[in-house]
Write a protein that holds these residues in place. Structure first.
Motif, PDB file in Angstrom:
ATOM      1  N   ALA A 227       0.817  -1.213   0.000  1.00 18.43           N
ATOM      2  CA  ALA A 227       0.000   0.000   0.000  1.00 18.43           C
ATOM      3  C   ALA A 227       0.852   1.265   0.000  1.00 18.43           C
ATOM      4  CB  ALA A 227      -0.928  -0.008   1.213  1.00 18.43           C
ATOM      5  N   SER A 228       2.118   1.158   0.408  1.00 25.92           N
ATOM      6  CA  SER A 228       2.998   2.325   0.417  1.00 25.92           C
ATOM      7  C   SER A 228       3.428   2.732  -0.981  1.00 25.92           C
ATOM      8  CB  SER A 228       4.241   2.031   1.263  1.00 25.92           C
ATOM      9  OG  SER A 228       4.946   0.909   0.753  1.00 25.92           O
ATOM     10  N   PHE A 229       3.203   1.879  -1.985  1.00 29.40           N
ATOM     11  CA  PHE A 229       3.563   2.210  -3.366  1.00 29.40           C
ATOM     12  C   PHE A 229       2.366   2.897  -4.024  1.00 29.40           C
ATOM     13  CE2 PHE A 229       4.512   1.768  -7.796  1.00 29.40           C
ATOM     14  CZ  PHE A 229       5.902   1.808  -7.856  1.00 29.40           C
ATOM     15  N   THR A 230       2.534   4.175  -4.343  1.00 27.02           N
ATOM     16  CA  THR A 230       1.436   4.967  -4.893  1.00 27.02           C
ATOM     17  C   THR A 230       0.938   4.382  -6.211  1.00 27.02           C
ATOM     18  OG1 THR A 230       2.381   6.950  -3.893  1.00 27.02           O
ATOM     19  CG2 THR A 230       0.735   7.275  -5.618  1.00 27.02           C
ATOM     20  N   GLY A 231      -0.377   4.180  -6.287  1.00 26.27           N
ATOM     21  CA  GLY A 231      -0.987   3.663  -7.507  1.00 26.27           C
ATOM     22  C   GLY A 231      -1.205   2.167  -7.510  1.00 26.27           C
ATOM     23  N   SER A 232      -0.715   1.459  -6.512  1.00 17.60           N
ATOM     24  CA  SER A 232      -0.901   0.010  -6.467  1.00 17.60           C
ATOM     25  C   SER A 232      -2.327  -0.321  -6.034  1.00 17.60           C
ATOM     26  CB  SER A 232       0.089  -0.617  -5.488  1.00 17.60           C
ATOM     27  OG  SER A 232      -0.203  -0.211  -4.155  1.00 17.60           O
ATOM     28  N   PRO A 233      -2.819  -1.538  -6.318  1.00 19.88           N
ATOM     29  CA  PRO A 233      -4.178  -1.916  -5.882  1.00 19.88           C
ATOM     30  C   PRO A 233      -4.375  -1.784  -4.372  1.00 19.88           C
ATOM     31  CG  PRO A 233      -3.361  -3.476  -7.514  1.00 19.88           C
ATOM     32  CD  PRO A 233      -2.213  -2.574  -7.174  1.00 19.88           C
ATOM     33  N   LYS A 234      -3.362  -2.159  -3.592  1.00 18.95           N
ATOM     34  CA  LYS A 234      -3.485  -2.038  -2.143  1.00 18.95           C
ATOM     35  C   LYS A 234      -3.537  -0.569  -1.710  1.00 18.95           C
ATOM     36  CE  LYS A 234      -1.387  -6.450  -0.804  1.00 18.95           C
ATOM     37  NZ  LYS A 234      -0.317  -7.100  -0.007  1.00 18.95           N
ATOM     38  N   TYR A 235      -2.849   0.301  -2.455  1.00 13.71           N
ATOM     39  CA  TYR A 235      -2.879   1.730  -2.159  1.00 13.71           C
ATOM     40  C   TYR A 235      -4.301   2.262  -2.297  1.00 13.71           C
ATOM     41  CZ  TYR A 235      -2.273   6.743  -3.113  1.00 13.71           C
ATOM     42  OH  TYR A 235      -2.388   8.108  -3.125  1.00 13.71           O
ATOM     43  N   PHE A 236      -4.977   1.920  -3.416  1.00 16.54           N
ATOM     44  CA  PHE A 236      -6.336   2.390  -3.630  1.00 16.54           C
ATOM     45  C   PHE A 236      -7.316   1.736  -2.645  1.00 16.54           C
ATOM     46  CE2 PHE A 236      -4.613   3.372  -7.929  1.00 16.54           C
ATOM     47  CZ  PHE A 236      -4.918   4.732  -7.925  1.00 16.54           C
ATOM     48  N   ALA A 237      -7.082   0.469  -2.327  1.00 11.66           N
ATOM     49  CA  ALA A 237      -7.951  -0.206  -1.361  1.00 11.66           C
ATOM     50  C   ALA A 237      -7.857   0.461   0.011  1.00 11.66           C
ATOM     51  CB  ALA A 237      -7.580  -1.682  -1.270  1.00 11.66           C
ATOM     52  N   GLU A 238      -6.656   0.847   0.407  1.00 13.54           N
ATOM     53  CA  GLU A 238      -6.480   1.504   1.700  1.00 13.54           C
ATOM     54  C   GLU A 238      -7.127   2.887   1.706  1.00 13.54           C
ATOM     55  OE1 GLU A 238      -2.536   3.123   3.503  1.00 13.54           O
ATOM     56  OE2 GLU A 238      -2.737   1.042   4.187  1.00 13.54           O
ATOM     57  N   ARG A 239      -6.978   3.634   0.603  1.00 14.50           N
ATOM     58  CA  ARG A 239      -7.601   4.962   0.524  1.00 14.50           C
ATOM     59  C   ARG A 239      -9.128   4.842   0.526  1.00 14.50           C
ATOM     60  NH1 ARG A 239      -3.344   5.384   1.723  1.00 14.50           N
ATOM     61  NH2 ARG A 239      -1.685   6.836   1.098  1.00 14.50           N
ATOM     62  N   THR A 240      -9.646   3.839  -0.158  1.00 13.82           N
ATOM     63  CA  THR A 240     -11.099   3.627  -0.167  1.00 13.82           C
ATOM     64  C   THR A 240     -11.603   3.287   1.228  1.00 13.82           C
ATOM     65  OG1 THR A 240     -10.997   2.839  -2.455  1.00 13.82           O
ATOM     66  CG2 THR A 240     -12.963   2.282  -1.187  1.00 13.82           C
ATOM     67  N   ALA A 241     -10.888   2.433   1.940  1.00 16.24           N
ATOM     68  CA  ALA A 241     -11.278   2.073   3.306  1.00 16.24           C
ATOM     69  C   ALA A 241     -11.238   3.298   4.224  1.00 16.24           C
ATOM     70  CB  ALA A 241     -10.364   0.976   3.838  1.00 16.24           C
ATOM     71  N   ASP A 242     -10.226   4.163   4.057  1.00 17.78           N
ATOM     72  CA  ASP A 242     -10.156   5.387   4.864  1.00 17.78           C
ATOM     73  C   ASP A 242     -11.348   6.299   4.583  1.00 17.78           C
ATOM     74  OD1 ASP A 242      -7.803   4.505   5.941  1.00 17.78           O
ATOM     75  OD2 ASP A 242      -6.509   5.702   4.627  1.00 17.78           O
TER      76      ASP A 242
END
Length: 287
Positions: A251-266
């Motif tokens: 999630a620390s890598f900007t633009g990765s699927p986990k990055y967007f998933a974490e932003r959506t959860a926030d």
């Protein structure tokens, strides 16, 4: 992240590249300059400056006269031994060029040996910049390399220092913009390489733990000896699937699927705690 930024070292006898024009075919150099509407005096001045100041140009010139009758010859470019500053060493060999390494790059003489595609330059190699941007590195000096981390120079600090202190990056504005985009991609590639190496080390550690666990679980309680497991073909196939290397970006890598998933959860958590938003404000800026 899609795509890959790379540059290649073409064989010196490959006609569709500037190194061949400068070394062997002045007529093609002149014709190409006219077709692209580049004044000939500028081409001559660049060639004179490179010949007078650029070490890599000298290395190419010497390679052109090294065993000219041998098609299977290659030049090795590498940094000098530690303690000798930023000197670049050029060695000439007979035979096919090996695969580029983190320390050495190779230029083949004949395209019949490794094909017209040439050899790819590792993007984190310190000679990546002077070979790709000779106008921005007129003396052929080295660029950023992984070894500069030991001196406290990250890529971001290194490029910021060059762009703010060396005027030629503004004088060659369009080339400077291409350099900035290329180096940004280079920083992303270093981050990806860090993730790749970290995941590989993590998987190696997990496999060693799994192997140790299998050794302990395959012990006969009556004798204390290891019992060889009787695997069938289907289980072997499952093991092969388990040993495949799957790397996901964190999630620390900007633009990765986990990055967007974490932003959506926030965003959902904020909405749940504070209620539905009344306004959505966006801001854009030019980098």
């Amino acid at each position: 992240m899609r795509g890959y930024t790379y540059h290649r070292l073409f064989p010196t006898d490959y006609e569709q590249q500037p190194a061949h024009w400068f070394l062997y075919d002045a007529a093609a150099l002149t014709a190409t300059a006219r077709n692209r509407q580049v004044p000939l005096y500028m081409v001559d001045n660049v060639r004179t400056d490179l010949r007078n100041h650029n070490y890599l140009y000298h290395a190419y010139e010497r390679f052109a006269t090294y065993e000219p009758g041998q098609t299977q010859a290659h030049m090795e470019l590498s940094l000098a031994d530690p303690g000798r500053g930023d000197e670049i060493a050029a060695l000439y060999h007979l035979g096919s060029a090996p695969t580029p390494s983190p320390r050495s790059l190779y230029v083949q003489r004949s395209r019949d040996v490794d094909g017209p595609k040439g050899l790819r330059i590792p993007i984190l190699h310190p000679l990546y910049e002077p070979l790709q941007y000779p106008l921005l590195f007129p003396a052929g000096t080295r660029g950023w390399g992984l070894d500069m981390h030991e001196q406290g120079w990250t890529q971001r600090k290194y490029y910021k220092s060059r762009l703010l202190t060396e005027k030629r990056f503004q004088d060659f504005s369009r080339l400077g913009c291409e350099y900035i985009c290329d180096m940004f991609s280079r920083m992303e590639d270093e981050r990806l390489d860090f993730v790749r190496r970290g995941k590989a080390a993590q998987m190696e550690h997990l496999q060693s733990l799994r192997h140790s666990h299998n050794l302990h679980t395959n012990v006969d309680p009556t004798t204390g000896n290891n019992v060889e497991a009787d695997y069938n073909n289907e289980e072997d196939d499952d093991d092969d699937d388990d040993n495949k290397e799957y790397i996901t970006l964190p999630a620390s890598f900007t633009g990765s699927p986990k990055y967007f998933a974490e932003r959506t959860a926030d965003a959902l958590a904020l909405s749940r705690q504070r209620g539905k938003p009344d306004l959505m404000v966006t801001a854009t800026t030019n980098p």
